[in-house]
Design a protein around this motif. Structure first.
Motif, PDB file in Angstrom:
ATOM      1  N   LEU A  81       0.861  -1.185   0.000  1.00  0.00           N
ATOM      2  CA  LEU A  81       0.000   0.000   0.000  1.00  0.00           C
ATOM      3  C   LEU A  81       0.896   1.233   0.000  1.00  0.00           C
ATOM      4  CD1 LEU A  81      -2.541  -1.158   2.759  1.00  0.00           C
ATOM      5  CD2 LEU A  81      -2.861  -1.228   0.273  1.00  0.00           C
TER       6      LEU A  81
ATOM      7  N   ALA B  24      -0.438   5.914  -4.288  1.00  0.00           N
ATOM      8  CA  ALA B  24      -0.754   5.258  -5.554  1.00  0.00           C
ATOM      9  C   ALA B  24      -1.639   4.055  -5.262  1.00  0.00           C
ATOM     10  CB  ALA B  24       0.532   4.823  -6.264  1.00  0.00           C
ATOM     11  N   ASP B  25      -2.072   3.377  -6.310  1.00  0.00           N
ATOM     12  CA  ASP B  25      -2.958   2.233  -6.130  1.00  0.00           C
ATOM     13  C   ASP B  25      -2.248   1.096  -5.393  1.00  0.00           C
ATOM     14  OD1 ASP B  25      -4.965   3.521  -7.514  1.00  0.00           O
ATOM     15  OD2 ASP B  25      -4.438   2.614  -9.447  1.00  0.00           O
ATOM     16  N   PRO B  26      -3.001   0.284  -4.650  1.00  0.00           N
ATOM     17  CA  PRO B  26      -2.418  -0.892  -3.996  1.00  0.00           C
ATOM     18  C   PRO B  26      -1.779  -1.819  -5.027  1.00  0.00           C
ATOM     19  CG  PRO B  26      -4.621  -0.455  -3.155  1.00  0.00           C
ATOM     20  CD  PRO B  26      -4.436   0.442  -4.342  1.00  0.00           C
ATOM     21  N   VAL B  27      -0.744  -2.538  -4.609  1.00  0.00           N
ATOM     22  CA  VAL B  27      -0.022  -3.438  -5.505  1.00  0.00           C
ATOM     23  C   VAL B  27      -0.082  -4.854  -4.934  1.00  0.00           C
ATOM     24  CG1 VAL B  27       2.135  -3.902  -6.709  1.00  0.00           C
ATOM     25  CG2 VAL B  27       1.548  -1.546  -6.072  1.00  0.00           C
TER      26      VAL B  27
ATOM     27  N   THR C 151       3.514  -1.055   4.109  1.00  0.00           N
ATOM     28  CA  THR C 151       3.097   0.339   3.980  1.00  0.00           C
ATOM     29  C   THR C 151       4.284   1.264   4.251  1.00  0.00           C
ATOM     30  OG1 THR C 151       2.561   0.872   6.297  1.00  0.00           O
ATOM     31  CG2 THR C 151       0.919  -0.390   5.043  1.00  0.00           C
TER      32      THR C 151
ATOM     33  N   ARG D 248      -3.520   7.089   4.714  1.00  0.00           N
ATOM     34  CA  ARG D 248      -2.839   8.281   4.198  1.00  0.00           C
ATOM     35  C   ARG D 248      -2.732   9.360   5.261  1.00  0.00           C
ATOM     36  NH1 ARG D 248      -4.061   9.901  -1.971  1.00  0.00           N
ATOM     37  NH2 ARG D 248      -2.240  11.166  -1.439  1.00  0.00           N
TER      38      ARG D 248
ATOM     39  N   ASP E 151      -5.667  -6.358   4.444  1.00  0.00           N
ATOM     40  CA  ASP E 151      -5.905  -5.171   3.617  1.00  0.00           C
ATOM     41  C   ASP E 151      -5.940  -3.919   4.488  1.00  0.00           C
ATOM     42  OD1 ASP E 151      -8.461  -5.211   4.860  1.00  0.00           O
ATOM     43  OD2 ASP E 151      -9.289  -6.402   3.226  1.00  0.00           O
ATOM     44  N   GLU E 152      -6.151  -2.765   3.834  1.00  0.00           N
ATOM     45  CA  GLU E 152      -6.133  -1.499   4.562  1.00  0.00           C
ATOM     46  C   GLU E 152      -7.280  -1.382   5.556  1.00  0.00           C
ATOM     47  OE1 GLU E 152      -6.294   3.348   3.766  1.00  0.00           O
ATOM     48  OE2 GLU E 152      -5.897   1.982   2.086  1.00  0.00           O
TER      49      GLU E 152
END
Length: 220
Positions: free
Chosen positions: A11, A15-18, A56, A172, A194-195
Motif C-alpha cells: 500500500l 498510488a494504487d495498492p499493488v 506500507t 494516508r 488489507d487497509e
C-alpha cells in the motif's frame, strides 16, 4: 546491501495498492516500487525479505513528547511490580520523583515501543525537541522529526496510546509520507489482509519496521 521487501499487498499510500508487491531498498533509499516480478527483474542479486500481510510507509506519531515524558515505560525487570504497560497519571505519581537515569531508560524504552508500532516519524514543534533526553533518544534511534505547530487529533483522554491509528485516521492520514522512488526507506509491515483491517485492528499487528533501510523491529 540491496534488499527487496515483498508482501502479498503493498500500500504505497500515494498510488494504487499493488498485489504481490515489492519495494527495493538500496542503503537508506527506495529504488523501486511495484509488482514483485518487475522489481526483482530490475534488481538482480538483491536479498529478498518476504513478509506476511501488507507493507506500507512508516507511520507518524503526533504525540511523542507526551508519551515519552508524561508516561513511564517500565524496565522488563520491573514487570513483576509495575506491569509492562506505560504508567501515567496517578500511577506515575505513585512512583515519586524519578531521577534522570531512570527517566532516560524510560524514554529509550518508549522509543522502542514506538518502533514496534511501525512508527518511523515523530512530530515536534520546530522540527526539534528541546527536552534533552527525548532529543538524544530520538536522534540515536534515527526516527525522522516532523515539524508541526498544531498536531491534529487528541490525546484520547490523555492516556498513553502508542498506536497511530487510534485517532481514527485512514492510512494516508497516518503515514509520514507515501512510498516514492528516491524517498527514504521507511517501511512498516502489518499482518492483516488489507487497509480496512489495518485501520480497524491498528498497529498492534505490526510485524516489522524498516527505518532508513535498517530493519529495526521484527516480531518473533
Amino acid at each position: 546491501m540491496l534488499t527487496i521487501h515483498t508482501a502479498p499487498l503493498v500500500l504505497p499510500a500515494g498510488a494504487d495498492p499493488v498485489p504481490d508487491g515489492a519495494v527495493a531498498v538500496d542503503g537508506d533509499r527506495i529504488t523501486a516500487v511495484g509488482p514483485y516480478e518487475d522489481v526483482a527483474d530490475e534488481t538482480p542479486g538483491a536479498r529478498v525479505r518476504r513478509w506476511p500481510g501488507v507493507l506500507t510507509p512508516g507511520l507518524r506519531q503526533w504525540h511523542p513528547l507526551w508519551l515519552l515524558r508524561r508516561c513511564y515505560h517500565p524496565d522488563p525487570r520491573e514487570a513483576g511490580e509495575l506491569g509492562e504497560e506505560p504508567l501515567w497519571g496517578e500511577r506515575l505519581a505513585a512512583l515519586g520523583e524519578l531521577d534522570e537515569t531512570r527517566w532516560a531508560g524510560s524514554v529509550r524504552r518508549g522509543v522502542q515501543r514506538m518502533l514496534r508500532c511501525g512508527t518511523t516519524a515523530v512530530a515536534s514543534p520546530g522540527a526539534r525537541f528541546r527536552d534533552p533526553l527525548v532529543a538524544m533518544a530520538v536522534a540515536r534511534s534515527g526516527l525522522s522529526v516532523v515539524g508541526t505547530t498544531d498536531a491534529p487529533g487528541t490525546l484520547l483522554g490523555e492516556r498513553p496510546v502508542l498506536d497511530p491509528f487510534a485517532e481514527g485516521h485512514d492510512l494516508r492520514g497516518t503515514v509520514h509520507g507515501p512510498l516514492t522512488i528516491g524517498g527514504r526507506a521507511d517501511l512498516a509491515v502489518f499482518d492483516v489482509p488489507d487497509e480496512t483491517a489495518l485501520c480497524e485492528r491498528g498497529a498492534v499487528t505490526c510485524v516489522a519496521t524498516v527505518l532508513a533501510g535498517r530493519l529495526v523491529y521484527r516480531a518473533r
